[in-house]
Scaffold this motif. Structure first.
Motif, short mmCIF file in Angstrom:
data_model
loop_
_atom_site.label_atom_id
_atom_site.label_comp_id
_atom_site.label_asym_id
_atom_site.label_seq_id
_atom_site.Cartn_x
_atom_site.Cartn_y
_atom_site.Cartn_z
N GLN A 77 0.84 -1.19 0.00
CA GLN A 77 0.00 0.00 0.00
C GLN A 77 0.88 1.25 0.00
OE1 GLN A 77 -2.82 0.16 3.24
NE2 GLN A 77 -4.13 1.55 2.13
N GLU A 78 1.99 1.20 0.72
CA GLU A 78 2.91 2.34 0.77
C GLU A 78 3.47 2.67 -0.62
OE1 GLU A 78 3.80 4.71 3.06
OE2 GLU A 78 2.08 3.83 4.08
N LYS A 81 0.70 4.29 -2.57
CA LYS A 81 0.46 5.62 -1.99
C LYS A 81 1.55 6.59 -2.46
CE LYS A 81 -0.53 5.49 2.38
NZ LYS A 81 -0.42 5.47 3.86
#
Length: 134
Positions: A77-78, A81
């Motif tokens: 997810q990082e 993002k």
């Protein structure tokens, strides 16, 4: 989970992001399991198509478990993002993170608590950079 070599060039639509979020927060799942985790009611075939598209983009993979496929994210997810924020900064703010912060300040997007938190982050980052330069 890796960030993927072509992560900077990947764009996720709203439904794709919903599916990725369902995988990140709920863990691997079958099409039916992912479908049940989504905020919007989507048809089974729609979720399957989204998962296949994400797989084609090399963001998701699957393993056969009996007669079904269990899908799982192959990017963090990082990483997604970071890619999304980088695109936002480049496209809307001329590549300037300072312009992003200025925009948030000028448009009252931050209340007093948000400003205090931002101030703490800025002070922490500045201390890291000053320590690094010594």
């Amino acid at each position: 989970l890796s960030s993927g070599a072509a992560m900077d060039q990947v764009t996720l639509g709203e439904r794709e992001l919903d599916v990725m979020t369902a995988l990140w927060t709920g863990g691997p799942g079958t099409v039916a399991e992912v479908k049940d985790r989504l905020p919007a009611a989507l048809a089974y075939n729609t979720v399957l198509t989204i998962l296949r598209n994400l797989e084609a983009k090399r963001l998701v993979d699957h393993e056969a478990v009996g007669r079904v496929f269990r899908y799982f994210p192959v990017v963090s997810q990082e990483a997604v993002k970071g890619s999304a924020v980088s695109r936002l900064v480049a496209k809307f703010f001329g590549g300037s993170p300072v312009s992003v912060v200025a925009h948030l300040l000028e448009n009252d997007a931050l209340d007093a608590e948000g400003l205090k938190a931002l101030h703490a982050h800025l002070n922490g980052r500045l201390a890291e950079l000053e320590k690094k330069d010594q």
